[in-house]
Scaffold this motif. Structure first.
Motif, PDB file in Angstrom:
ATOM      1  N   GLY A  66     -10.614  22.513  -4.102  1.00  0.00           N
ATOM      2  CA  GLY A  66     -11.785  22.594  -3.233  1.00  0.00           C
ATOM      3  C   GLY A  66     -13.012  23.158  -3.926  1.00  0.00           C
ATOM      4  N   GLY A  67     -12.818  24.162  -4.769  1.00  0.00           N
ATOM      5  CA  GLY A  67     -13.943  24.739  -5.505  1.00  0.00           C
ATOM      6  C   GLY A  67     -14.586  23.735  -6.441  1.00  0.00           C
ATOM      7  N   TRP A  68     -13.750  22.996  -7.151  1.00  0.00           N
ATOM      8  CA  TRP A  68     -14.274  21.968  -8.054  1.00  0.00           C
ATOM      9  C   TRP A  68     -15.002  20.878  -7.276  1.00  0.00           C
ATOM     10  CZ3 TRP A  68     -12.468  16.853  -8.015  1.00  0.00           C
ATOM     11  CH2 TRP A  68     -13.053  16.034  -8.978  1.00  0.00           C
ATOM     12  N   MET A  69     -14.445  20.495  -6.130  1.00  0.00           N
ATOM     13  CA  MET A  69     -15.079  19.463  -5.311  1.00  0.00           C
ATOM     14  C   MET A  69     -16.442  19.923  -4.811  1.00  0.00           C
ATOM     15  SD  MET A  69     -11.909  18.194  -3.020  1.00  0.00           S
ATOM     16  CE  MET A  69     -10.837  16.891  -3.543  1.00  0.00           C
ATOM     17  N   MET A  70     -16.510  21.165  -4.344  1.00  0.00           N
ATOM     18  CA  MET A  70     -17.778  21.686  -3.843  1.00  0.00           C
ATOM     19  C   MET A  70     -18.805  21.800  -4.962  1.00  0.00           C
ATOM     20  SD  MET A  70     -19.551  22.564  -1.330  1.00  0.00           S
ATOM     21  CE  MET A  70     -18.491  22.909   0.044  1.00  0.00           C
ATOM     22  N   GLU A  71     -18.369  22.240  -6.135  1.00  0.00           N
ATOM     23  CA  GLU A  71     -19.284  22.368  -7.270  1.00  0.00           C
ATOM     24  C   GLU A  71     -19.805  21.001  -7.715  1.00  0.00           C
ATOM     25  OE1 GLU A  71     -21.674  24.585  -9.309  1.00  0.00           O
ATOM     26  OE2 GLU A  71     -20.101  25.474  -8.083  1.00  0.00           O
ATOM     27  N   THR A  72     -18.946  19.997  -7.714  1.00  0.00           N
ATOM     28  CA  THR A  72     -19.367  18.639  -8.063  1.00  0.00           C
ATOM     29  C   THR A  72     -20.400  18.113  -7.068  1.00  0.00           C
ATOM     30  OG1 THR A  72     -17.194  18.197  -9.018  1.00  0.00           O
ATOM     31  CG2 THR A  72     -18.547  16.292  -8.491  1.00  0.00           C
ATOM     32  N   LEU A  73     -20.151  18.336  -5.794  1.00  0.00           N
ATOM     33  CA  LEU A  73     -21.087  17.893  -4.770  1.00  0.00           C
ATOM     34  C   LEU A  73     -22.409  18.648  -4.844  1.00  0.00           C
ATOM     35  CD1 LEU A  73     -21.289  15.901  -2.449  1.00  0.00           C
ATOM     36  CD2 LEU A  73     -20.374  17.664  -0.946  1.00  0.00           C
ATOM     37  N   LEU A  74     -22.355  19.945  -5.132  1.00  0.00           N
ATOM     38  CA  LEU A  74     -23.577  20.732  -5.278  1.00  0.00           C
ATOM     39  C   LEU A  74     -24.394  20.292  -6.489  1.00  0.00           C
ATOM     40  CD1 LEU A  74     -22.399  24.330  -4.351  1.00  0.00           C
ATOM     41  CD2 LEU A  74     -24.022  22.910  -3.111  1.00  0.00           C
ATOM     42  N   ASP A  75     -23.716  19.985  -7.595  1.00  0.00           N
ATOM     43  CA  ASP A  75     -24.426  19.498  -8.782  1.00  0.00           C
ATOM     44  C   ASP A  75     -25.158  18.186  -8.487  1.00  0.00           C
ATOM     45  OD1 ASP A  75     -23.614  21.652 -10.279  1.00  0.00           O
ATOM     46  OD2 ASP A  75     -21.955  20.580 -11.248  1.00  0.00           O
ATOM     47  N   TYR A  76     -24.490  17.288  -7.780  1.00  0.00           N
ATOM     48  CA  TYR A  76     -25.125  16.019  -7.428  1.00  0.00           C
ATOM     49  C   TYR A  76     -26.327  16.259  -6.507  1.00  0.00           C
ATOM     50  CZ  TYR A  76     -25.843  11.397  -5.459  1.00  0.00           C
ATOM     51  OH  TYR A  76     -26.403  10.223  -5.049  1.00  0.00           O
ATOM     52  N   THR A  77     -26.154  17.135  -5.529  1.00  0.00           N
ATOM     53  CA  THR A  77     -27.240  17.417  -4.589  1.00  0.00           C
ATOM     54  C   THR A  77     -28.422  18.076  -5.287  1.00  0.00           C
ATOM     55  OG1 THR A  77     -25.587  17.689  -2.858  1.00  0.00           O
ATOM     56  CG2 THR A  77     -27.786  18.520  -2.391  1.00  0.00           C
ATOM     57  N   ARG A  78     -28.134  19.015  -6.188  1.00  0.00           N
ATOM     58  CA  ARG A  78     -29.213  19.651  -6.950  1.00  0.00           C
ATOM     59  C   ARG A  78     -29.969  18.620  -7.783  1.00  0.00           C
ATOM     60  NH1 ARG A  78     -25.149  24.070  -8.396  1.00  0.00           N
ATOM     61  NH2 ARG A  78     -25.456  25.576  -6.717  1.00  0.00           N
ATOM     62  N   GLY A  79     -29.241  17.686  -8.360  1.00  0.00           N
ATOM     63  CA  GLY A  79     -29.889  16.623  -9.125  1.00  0.00           C
ATOM     64  C   GLY A  79     -30.788  15.758  -8.254  1.00  0.00           C
ATOM     65  N   LEU A  80     -30.330  15.469  -7.032  1.00  0.00           N
ATOM     66  CA  LEU A  80     -31.159  14.687  -6.113  1.00  0.00           C
ATOM     67  C   LEU A  80     -32.430  15.439  -5.749  1.00  0.00           C
ATOM     68  CD1 LEU A  80     -28.673  13.109  -3.558  1.00  0.00           C
ATOM     69  CD2 LEU A  80     -29.997  11.965  -5.314  1.00  0.00           C
TER      70      LEU A  80
END
Length: 86
Positions: A66-80
């Motif tokens: 779950g931590g890795w999934m959330m971090e991946t999603l946050l990285d994508y959102t920050r990039g957007l």
């Protein structure tokens, strides 16, 4: 923002979704196949047995990754958001 940038953002978004869903889907599919083989061998045809094991595997995957999934999603959102600012 031109069409190539939009296409790149959408492609990356689809890739993020695939990365996030793949562990849960693949493991639950593997558990389903193993339980189907077990049920065929033992002639126990109970639908809830398969559901409970698949649900347990998905919950364990969410707890472990779950931590890795959330971090991946946050990285994508920050990039957007970074793309929107520039």
């Amino acid at each position: 923002m031109d069409t190539t940038m939009v296409a790149e953002v959408l492609r990356e978004g689809v890739w993020v979704v695939i990365k996030l869903c793949a562990p849960m889907l693949l493991l639950s599919m593997a558990v389903g196949v193993l339980l189907a083989i077990f049920q065929a061998v033992t002639q126990i045809h109970e639908q809830t047995l398969s559901f409970i094991f698949k649900l347990t595997v998905v919950i364990i995957v969410l707890l472990v990754a779950g931590g890795w999934m959330m971090e991946t999603l946050l990285d994508y959102t920050r990039g957007l958001f970074a793309l929107m600012r520039s």
